[in-house]
Design a protein around this motif. Structure first.
Motif, mmCIF file in Angstrom:
data_model
loop_
_atom_site.group_PDB
_atom_site.id
_atom_site.type_symbol
_atom_site.label_atom_id
_atom_site.label_comp_id
_atom_site.label_asym_id
_atom_site.label_seq_id
_atom_site.Cartn_x
_atom_site.Cartn_y
_atom_site.Cartn_z
ATOM 1 N N GLN A 505 36.884 51.675 41.570
ATOM 2 C CA GLN A 505 37.841 50.903 42.369
ATOM 3 C C GLN A 505 38.342 51.711 43.557
ATOM 4 O O GLN A 505 38.403 51.226 44.681
ATOM 5 C CB GLN A 505 39.034 50.451 41.521
ATOM 6 N N ASP A 508 35.754 52.093 46.133
ATOM 7 C CA ASP A 508 35.621 50.855 46.904
ATOM 8 C C ASP A 508 36.682 50.774 47.982
ATOM 9 O O ASP A 508 36.405 50.438 49.136
ATOM 10 C CB ASP A 508 35.744 49.632 45.983
ATOM 11 N N TYR B 257 28.263 37.936 43.019
ATOM 12 C CA TYR B 257 29.231 37.080 42.334
ATOM 13 C C TYR B 257 29.021 37.155 40.820
ATOM 14 O O TYR B 257 29.995 37.220 40.053
ATOM 15 C CB TYR B 257 29.054 35.654 42.855
ATOM 16 N N SER B 260 30.724 40.329 39.623
ATOM 17 C CA SER B 260 32.189 40.256 39.562
ATOM 18 C C SER B 260 32.725 39.146 40.453
ATOM 19 O O SER B 260 32.206 38.903 41.538
ATOM 20 C CB SER B 260 32.797 41.589 39.988
ATOM 21 N N VAL B 262 35.326 39.325 42.126
ATOM 22 C CA VAL B 262 36.000 39.868 43.300
ATOM 23 C C VAL B 262 35.114 39.817 44.544
ATOM 24 O O VAL B 262 35.600 39.598 45.650
ATOM 25 C CB VAL B 262 36.462 41.309 43.009
ATOM 26 N N ILE B 265 35.216 37.066 47.167
ATOM 27 C CA ILE B 265 36.208 37.112 48.257
ATOM 28 C C ILE B 265 35.571 37.658 49.526
ATOM 29 O O ILE B 265 35.801 37.155 50.621
ATOM 30 C CB ILE B 265 37.411 37.979 47.841
#
Lengths: 764, 764
Positions: A505, A508, B257, B260, B262, B265
């Motif tokens: 995370q 990212d 997708y 995840s 996320v 987005i």
């Protein structure tokens, strides 16, 4: 939704003001100031609420408009909407009692808010306003639905929470949803015209389908799946409708084209007429109506605004001489402005006064007073010319030998910009390289240091307050991105060096920040800046469309979830379930939907529904859902396409077109409104010191200040009009149609309907 | 292509006219009338050719403008373009010598035409005009290419006919290609602005790609084909570019997708910014520029038109009294109008004269003369009120007892329309049914009889000449469709009854005609009629876009054929060749291209190339061609997308938008130009007898003529202004910007540049 009420709000009746003394020049009471400041701030933010003028109602109205109340309201609307995340079919399942309890709380909050509103405005007005009725109906229906659903669940029966589709309507019907209601009204006004074009389009579609049936139906052609091609009329109609969305091009045409060249002509004609011509006509109709009705609404808005200012004037007015025109004194004016905008600086307030009172009489007439609202809406940056903080804190350093050198090099504007643009380009290349390479990952520190140095240098040359003024979008952007990147990079390397483990995370985030940093480069090219600034400026208005889209998406998501939930299942990548090949539904065996692995495009929860609806907006792929349910499911997808693509997206395009045309024409014509010009005539906008971006600022410094050091004969106060920014969306809209609105026409006296008749005036 | 020349043509220099006598009032020679009529007809059709005014050059110029010469020119351009059908890779292969011979013939024709043009205009003007240079270069290059290619083929070497891409440029550069040149100029003028937005768009694309690479490249995701997902930067850039065209939505997003929620987005943000916002900005920029430059060009066109009329006036002028203003007498006027428009009726000419000479003086001044061109461009329908032909031929029948009854029933307009609309609806249902059923196939005769009856009834009630007047679009449409359907149906049943064999082609034609017949229903609904009329009106202008598209398609088809010919093979449906599964190219084994049976989408000949380019315009599917050649083939498809979708389609949309806005605003404002109003003021437009469609015509008959029979006290001549139709595209364009052009401003004397100075004037 509530057009009639909205319109009637624009015309406050001239009564209920008997309590205000106007014989002689009595001291104005606190209530008077409260009332006047409410009128002014209503005018400023284009609130059209017909409130009671009794002191108690005014106090309630002030509380009603308090920012905290609004934030709370929107927070609870958000909570209410996001309940869909936890309700069946849920992303995170919660027990029914928990979601029910939260929903009850939300309903309570909305009821309290509505009751508050009912106290503020007269009883009869309240019941005449459709949006209040709407909210009451929504609340009652939701309550009924909750009871029924609870009872059904308690007895283990199947229940549908149908009232969930009503939730987004709250967003439309709360008093603060003005922009959204206007957008809906604009859609509704365009509907008749859109409808006729749509009928014609459907007629063309039906004719083409009939021709396709006759020409192709009897040839025994097969689709790629081996199914008979173009033999069923309704299937053809649907296939050709989808062709308009370009989703099944060229698949739908291939069997006919494979059989003969000639049939391609049929499809090309169809695409020309229905995809290109009709879709352009839809845009033309939507755009034309949008412009027409918006113009009318904005005109009404301006009339209402001016009338409110006239009422505020009537409250504060006094008579300097017998029989003369009523005026407002500077003291009263000051007190009122302080109430309207508590954060306004004294200097700014004095500037406004000197613009309004251009003859320095100590009082202003009605015309000047009415302009106040426009003056308040012009953002003015106040800057005191004070020494650089570093100069006060540590003069030895600031005035040392290298300092002028730094300032001089820094003023080589173009060189500085080019150097940093080059650094950004090199950085882009480094980002593209593999970050596993230690050289590359270490270079990151160099770039971070360079960016930090740039910010520090700018802070050194400019006053920090000027650098971080509210309108320096790019300064803020730079600083936030660089500092966040620094923090994230430090955390990342700390984790790496200690545990040898890197959080995905955080990495990212680091990557995103690094790439975002590169965006800065567009700001140094003038042509790009103009386009980007227009885009930033229409940003707030795009938010209205965002709300509009969310309302429509939410309704379709709720319906879609009821219709299609669980029909298509998604299996994780590493799943070995044999059902994975056909998304857990045997109806999908061998279909393109399953083959292309679209299983995650489903209505199984609200998040995937929203993502699917976005995909449907782009390309209308619905074959999978038709396969798992029934042919009639197509109606859902066609309705969605008509609603979102034909209507809302076209309004969005129309808005962007209009905004750009305004920008283009404004660039050529006179940029500033008459009021801004007035400020400049008075030479109160002393120096164009601070521009929105650094490049221009440096330019000015070059011209005016030599080495960029503070010069002593600078005025003590400097104002800069941030004329290109608008506080409210309404202000942007008003600017869009400014050409048609005469700034000197107040129209409050000669209104033929007498809507703007003012009792305090007639008694004067 | 040749803007400078186009512009210079607009300004004919005021010399070379010494030969025209203007002292006293001498008899005008035939040459004078020729010259004047050329000026007038040049003004009428907006030809801006600077021709020599010597009598010989004028005669040549008249021949140059002869319709036959133009038709021949366009015929040979068409032949030249369609050579691509017979050249390698050919639809119908012909030997090289045959195509070469035809091409040489075409080149010869173009050379003769150019030589003719060179004789008409002064030598220096000819060589200064880029479009002439262009044609010469094209002709020479083609010749060189043909020689090289012939030599290579003779020695069995590989040769490329590269000059084929130059062929469509002839369409642009011939003198008659004014509209097309204007369209290209408008594109070229918009290019700088489009370019900046495109750069910004590319920047955004590159940034998103970089972010995608960093976020998704290292996650080890796989595409549906099992290939690594988002690991190559250039691949990502291309995939995201294609996402803008919506061709690979949602496929490109699915792997991310699936891993995840996320990442959705990221893609939604990308689509919002690049597909919706940037594409709208492109439209805004193109639209804005289109409007701006077109306005300027039309303004210049009007100035040139008025100047030409002033020159024609100078040729024909005479002095009635000493020192008075020069005038043109009615006799000269008549002779000139007869030359300009030989088919004009005497009545029409007299009508025009009485409009121009509103004081009945027998002569007109310059202002009235200059308006002549606008008068001539207004289409006027002349109708003599004469008895119905049947009345003269067979009065006994026409005036018999049932005749008034028929006329009366027929005049029940709404009933008649409703009955026939119902018949059409029933017919639509019958068409939809299976025509193998004898009941259904026999019903066709009933419907045909009903439609014929309708036409005959209308012919009975109206004068045939009025019924078939040039502007009765729907009457013509009806009659042609019904009669053709009758003929085709008779042929069809004759073939069936004799040989028992039905030709598929004739049946297809019958079906198409049957369905087309139904279109008539839209004309009886007023709302639809308005939209349809606008569409019909912008039809001619759409033809210009058609040419534009053909020029661009042809160039891309030629290049595409060289790049991709034979790479993808199409096998007939019944072929058993094992290569059929992968379109005859092993590179396509297992690709979506082969699986979806897109094999016929290839560049193997010019027809399939064109069809493929249409498909690429709708949805940019090019993966197959990239697979069979090289990754760099993508450049071809991206260039095509930029050129056609971003630029040309947007100009098309801009044009449709503008045309609809003009229609909307014209509907509301005064419909007629000042000249048309003048005609009406003079009560010369005696009766609004014949409307564009039957419904309105019947309405008028109801009001004016009782049972529709000729009434004796009708005037002998009736005029109807067909104001809504425009003979030329220029006239429509001029109408589009009419609001900005003052009809009374001739600007030929007070021009600051002196461009409109007229020597005959100064000698007066």
């Amino acid at each position: 939704m509530s057009e009639a009420a909205e319109r009637s709000e624009n015309i406050p009746a001239g009564k209920g003001k008997e309590g205000i003394p106007n014989g002689g020049n009595p001291e104005k009471s606190k209530e008077d100031f409260d009332l006047a400041s409410i009128y002014v701030s209503d005018a400023q933010y284009n609130r059209n609420i017909y409130f009671d003028t009794s002191p108690e109602a005014v106090r309630l109205y002030l509380r009603y408009n308090h920012w905290l109340a609004k934030v709370l309201l929107y927070f609870f609307i958000l909570v209410d909407l996001s309940l869909a995340l936890f309700e069946e079919p849920a992303v995170l399942p919660l027990p029914i009692w928990a979601t029910m309890l939260v929903e009850l709380l939300c309903l309570l909050v909305f009821t309290i808010r509505l009751a508050h509103y009912a106290k503020v405005i007269p009883r009869d007005k309240f019941w005449k306003d459709p949006k209040n009725i709407c909210i009451i109906v929504i609340l009652l229906l939701t309550l009924v639905d909750m009871i029924i659903y609870g009872a059904l669940k308690a007895t283990n029966c199947y229940g549908v929470r149908w009232s969930r589709v009503l939730r987004p309507l709250l967003l439309v019907n709360v008093t603060e949803g003005r922009q959204l209601r206007r957008a809906f009204r604009s859609i509704r006004n365009a509907l008749p015209q859109i409808f006729y074009v749509f009928l014609l389009f459907m007629f063309s579609l039906l004719m083409f389908s009939l021709m396709a049936l006759k020409l192709l139906g009897k040839r025994g052609l097969k689709t790629i799946d081996g199914a008979p091609y173009f033999t069923n009329y309704l299937e053809i109609v649907f296939d050709l409708y989808v062709l308009v969305t370009t989703a099944n091009s060229p698949d739908v045409m291939m069997p006919a084209y494979n059989s003969s060249f000639v049939f391609a002509i049929f499809f090309i004609l169809y695409i020309l007429i229905n995809t290109y011509i009709f879709m352009s006509v839809f845009l033309a109709v939507v755009y034309n109506n949008y412009k027409k009705y918006l113009k009318e609404e904005v005109r009404q808005l301006v009339r209402a605004k001016r009338h409110k200012m006239a009422r505020a004037f009537a409250v504060l007015q006094e008579h300097r001489e017998e029989g003369g025109q009523p005026v407002v004194s500077q003291a009263n004016w000051n007190q009122m402005v302080r109430l309207v905008q508590p954060d306004i600086s004294n200097a700014h307030r004095e500037l406004l006064w000197s613009v309004a009172d251009d003859k320095n009489q100590g009082y202003i007439g009605k015309v000047a007073f009415v302009q106040l609202v426009d003056l308040l809406n012009i953002e003015v940056i106040t800057l005191k010319s004070r020494p650089h903080p570093l100069q006060s804190a540590c003069p030895a350093l600031y005035l040392s030998a290298p300092s002028p050198f730094i300032l001089r090099t820094f003023n080589l504007k173009w060189a500085f910009v080019i150097v940093y643009d080059l650094i950004i380009l090199v950085n882009a290349v480094f980002i593209g390289l593999d970050e596993e390479n230690p050289m590359v990952s270490n270079s990151e520190w160099v770039f971070l240091a360079l960016y930090l140095l740039e910010i520090l240098l700018k802070l050194y040359v400019f006053e920090p307050k000027a650098f971080f003024s509210r309108h320096s979008f790019w300064n803020w952007f730079d600083t936030i991105i660089v500092v966040s990147a620094l923090i994230a990079t430090i955390i990342n390397s700390a984790m790496k060096s200690t545990g040898g483990y890197t959080s995905r995370q955080i990495l990212d985030i680091v990557f995103i920040l690094r790439v975002l940093r590169l965006i800065r480069v567009v700001d140094s090219i003038k042509r790009f800046r103009a386009i980007i600034n227009t885009l930033i400026r229409i940003g707030p208005a795009i938010l209205t469309f965002g709300q509009l889209i969310i309302v429509v998406y939410y309704i379709f998501a709720m319906v879609g979830m009821e219709l299609f939930k669980g029909k298509v299942k998604f299996f994780e990548e590493d799943s070995t379930d044999p059902d994975k090949a056909f998304c857990g539904n045997t109806d999908l065996k061998g279909t393109a939907f399953a083959q292309l692995n679209y299983c995650k495009n489903n209505f199984n929860n609200v998040v995937s529904s929203f993502i699917l609806l976005v995909e449907l907006t782009v390309v209308n792929q619905c074959s999978g859902f038709v396969a798992v349910t029934h042919v009639s499911a197509r109606i859902f997808f066609i309705l969605f396409h008509i609603m979102v693509v034909i209507i809302i997206i076209n309004i969005f395009v129309a808005f962007v077109l209009e905004a750009f045309f305004v920008e283009y024409s404004v660039d050529k014509s006179d940029l500033q409104t008459s009021l801004e010009r007035k400020i400049e005539e008075l030479e109160l906008a002393v120096e164009q010191y601070l521009e929105d971006n650094l490049v221009n600022a440096m330019e000015t410094i070059d011209n005016d200040q030599g080495a960029g050091q503070p010069v002593d004969n600078r005025p003590a106060l400097m104002f800069k009009i941030a004329s290109k920014r608008y506080r409210t969306v309404d202000a942007l809209l008003q600017r869009m149609f400014e050409a048609d609105l005469d700034p000197e026409d107040f129209a409050e006296n000669d209104d033929p309907d007498g809507n703007f008749a003012n009792p305090t005036f007639s008694s004067a």
